[in-house]
Design a protein around this motif. Structure first.
Motif, PDB file in Angstrom:
ATOM      1  N   LYS A  19      28.302  31.719  30.584  1.00 34.45           N
ATOM      2  CA  LYS A  19      29.062  30.483  30.482  1.00 34.45           C
ATOM      3  C   LYS A  19      30.402  30.630  31.202  1.00 34.45           C
ATOM      4  O   LYS A  19      31.081  31.636  31.048  1.00 34.45           O
ATOM      5  N   THR A  20      30.751  29.620  31.977  1.00 31.45           N
ATOM      6  CA  THR A  20      32.033  29.617  32.677  1.00 31.45           C
ATOM      7  C   THR A  20      33.044  28.823  31.865  1.00 31.45           C
ATOM      8  O   THR A  20      32.784  27.704  31.461  1.00 31.45           O
ATOM      9  N   GLU A  21      34.187  29.458  31.635  1.00 34.51           N
ATOM     10  CA  GLU A  21      35.267  28.799  30.910  1.00 34.51           C
ATOM     11  C   GLU A  21      36.550  28.928  31.710  1.00 34.51           C
ATOM     12  O   GLU A  21      36.723  29.898  32.452  1.00 34.51           O
ATOM     13  N   PRO A  22      37.454  27.973  31.558  1.00 30.71           N
ATOM     14  CA  PRO A  22      38.698  28.038  32.330  1.00 30.71           C
ATOM     15  C   PRO A  22      39.651  29.109  31.812  1.00 30.71           C
ATOM     16  O   PRO A  22      39.741  29.367  30.617  1.00 30.71           O
ATOM     17  N   LEU A  23      40.325  29.731  32.754  1.00 33.12           N
ATOM     18  CA  LEU A  23      41.376  30.693  32.461  1.00 33.12           C
ATOM     19  C   LEU A  23      42.619  30.172  33.164  1.00 33.12           C
ATOM     20  O   LEU A  23      42.563  29.811  34.336  1.00 33.12           O
ATOM     21  N   THR A  24      43.735  30.104  32.453  1.00 33.84           N
ATOM     22  CA  THR A  24      44.974  29.619  33.052  1.00 33.84           C
ATOM     23  C   THR A  24      45.835  30.801  33.467  1.00 33.84           C
ATOM     24  O   THR A  24      46.094  31.697  32.678  1.00 33.84           O
ATOM     25  N   ILE A  25      46.255  30.773  34.729  1.00 33.21           N
ATOM     26  CA  ILE A  25      47.092  31.828  35.281  1.00 33.21           C
ATOM     27  C   ILE A  25      48.319  31.178  35.901  1.00 33.21           C
ATOM     28  O   ILE A  25      48.211  30.189  36.633  1.00 33.21           O
ATOM     29  N   LYS A  26      49.497  31.722  35.615  1.00 35.15           N
ATOM     30  CA  LYS A  26      50.747  31.197  36.173  1.00 35.15           C
ATOM     31  C   LYS A  26      51.121  32.027  37.395  1.00 35.15           C
ATOM     32  O   LYS A  26      51.292  33.240  37.303  1.00 35.15           O
ATOM     33  N   SER A  47      43.450  40.833  39.111  1.00 38.85           N
ATOM     34  CA  SER A  47      43.702  40.334  40.462  1.00 38.85           C
ATOM     35  C   SER A  47      44.952  39.475  40.498  1.00 38.85           C
ATOM     36  O   SER A  47      45.784  39.600  41.409  1.00 38.85           O
ATOM     37  N   ALA A  48      45.091  38.611  39.523  1.00 41.11           N
ATOM     38  CA  ALA A  48      46.270  37.750  39.446  1.00 41.11           C
ATOM     39  C   ALA A  48      47.532  38.577  39.238  1.00 41.11           C
ATOM     40  O   ALA A  48      48.568  38.297  39.858  1.00 41.11           O
ATOM     41  N   ASP A  49      47.454  39.604  38.405  1.00 38.53           N
ATOM     42  CA  ASP A  49      48.623  40.466  38.175  1.00 38.53           C
ATOM     43  C   ASP A  49      49.052  41.163  39.467  1.00 38.53           C
ATOM     44  O   ASP A  49      50.251  41.241  39.767  1.00 38.53           O
ATOM     45  N   GLU A  72      33.001  34.816  31.301  1.00 37.00           N
ATOM     46  CA  GLU A  72      33.697  35.665  30.339  1.00 37.00           C
ATOM     47  C   GLU A  72      33.791  37.116  30.804  1.00 37.00           C
ATOM     48  O   GLU A  72      34.832  37.748  30.699  1.00 37.00           O
ATOM     49  N   GLU A  73      32.702  37.634  31.363  1.00 38.03           N
ATOM     50  CA  GLU A  73      32.686  39.047  31.759  1.00 38.03           C
ATOM     51  C   GLU A  73      33.547  39.342  32.992  1.00 38.03           C
ATOM     52  O   GLU A  73      33.790  40.496  33.326  1.00 38.03           O
ATOM     53  N   GLU A  74      34.029  38.304  33.664  1.00 37.05           N
ATOM     54  CA  GLU A  74      34.883  38.484  34.839  1.00 37.05           C
ATOM     55  C   GLU A  74      36.359  38.196  34.556  1.00 37.05           C
ATOM     56  O   GLU A  74      37.200  38.382  35.435  1.00 37.05           O
ATOM     57  N   LYS A  75      36.682  37.747  33.352  1.00 41.95           N
ATOM     58  CA  LYS A  75      38.064  37.367  33.052  1.00 41.95           C
ATOM     59  C   LYS A  75      39.040  38.523  33.206  1.00 41.95           C
ATOM     60  O   LYS A  75      40.144  38.354  33.721  1.00 41.95           O
ATOM     61  N   GLN A  76      38.656  39.706  32.789  1.00 37.73           N
ATOM     62  CA  GLN A  76      39.551  40.857  32.904  1.00 37.73           C
ATOM     63  C   GLN A  76      39.843  41.165  34.378  1.00 37.73           C
ATOM     64  O   GLN A  76      40.994  41.442  34.748  1.00 37.73           O
ATOM     65  N   ASN A  77      38.824  41.098  35.218  1.00 38.70           N
ATOM     66  CA  ASN A  77      39.026  41.332  36.649  1.00 38.70           C
ATOM     67  C   ASN A  77      39.890  40.254  37.287  1.00 38.70           C
ATOM     68  O   ASN A  77      40.722  40.550  38.144  1.00 38.70           O
ATOM     69  N   LEU A  78      39.688  39.013  36.881  1.00 36.00           N
ATOM     70  CA  LEU A  78      40.503  37.925  37.406  1.00 36.00           C
ATOM     71  C   LEU A  78      41.958  38.100  37.001  1.00 36.00           C
ATOM     72  O   LEU A  78      42.857  37.938  37.824  1.00 36.00           O
ATOM     73  N   ARG A  79      42.194  38.459  35.753  1.00 36.33           N
ATOM     74  CA  ARG A  79      43.575  38.703  35.307  1.00 36.33           C
ATOM     75  C   ARG A  79      44.212  39.846  36.085  1.00 36.33           C
ATOM     76  O   ARG A  79      45.374  39.774  36.477  1.00 36.33           O
ATOM     77  N   ILE A 121      41.345  28.250  36.301  1.00 32.99           N
ATOM     78  CA  ILE A 121      40.270  28.768  37.132  1.00 32.99           C
ATOM     79  C   ILE A 121      39.042  29.000  36.268  1.00 32.99           C
ATOM     80  O   ILE A 121      39.116  29.685  35.242  1.00 32.99           O
ATOM     81  N   GLY A 122      37.922  28.418  36.659  1.00 29.98           N
ATOM     82  CA  GLY A 122      36.670  28.647  35.956  1.00 29.98           C
ATOM     83  C   GLY A 122      36.190  30.065  36.209  1.00 29.98           C
ATOM     84  O   GLY A 122      36.161  30.513  37.351  1.00 29.98           O
ATOM     85  N   CYS A 123      35.835  30.757  35.134  1.00 26.64           N
ATOM     86  CA  CYS A 123      35.484  32.165  35.274  1.00 26.64           C
ATOM     87  C   CYS A 123      34.520  32.565  34.164  1.00 26.64           C
ATOM     88  O   CYS A 123      34.760  32.252  32.993  1.00 26.64           O
TER      89      CYS A 123
END
Length: 67
Positions: A3-10, A31-33, A22-29, A18-20
């Protein structure tokens, strides 16, 4: 299928949803950091003014590092 859920990144004082999966949220965070750290480096150098210019110069620098 996950399931894709939105993640908010400032980034540069703007929120991006960003739709992501669940198993990719840590990698997206992570990358954003990294991106935020690089944007802040560019901003702190003081040679580039404006969020768009900071973003472009940071992207060019990151691409140069990759090459």
């Amino acid at each position: 299928m996950s399931k894709t859920e939105p993640l908010t990144i400032k980034i540069l004082e703007k929120d991006y949803r960003i739709g992501c999966p669940e198993e990719e949220k840590q990698n997206l965070r992570a990358s954003a950091d990294l991106l935020i750290d690089k944007l802040n480096e560019t901003r702190q150098q003081g040679h580039v003014i404006g969020a768009e210019r900071i973003a472009i110069m940071t992207a060019l620098n990151m691409c140069h590092e990759l090459l």
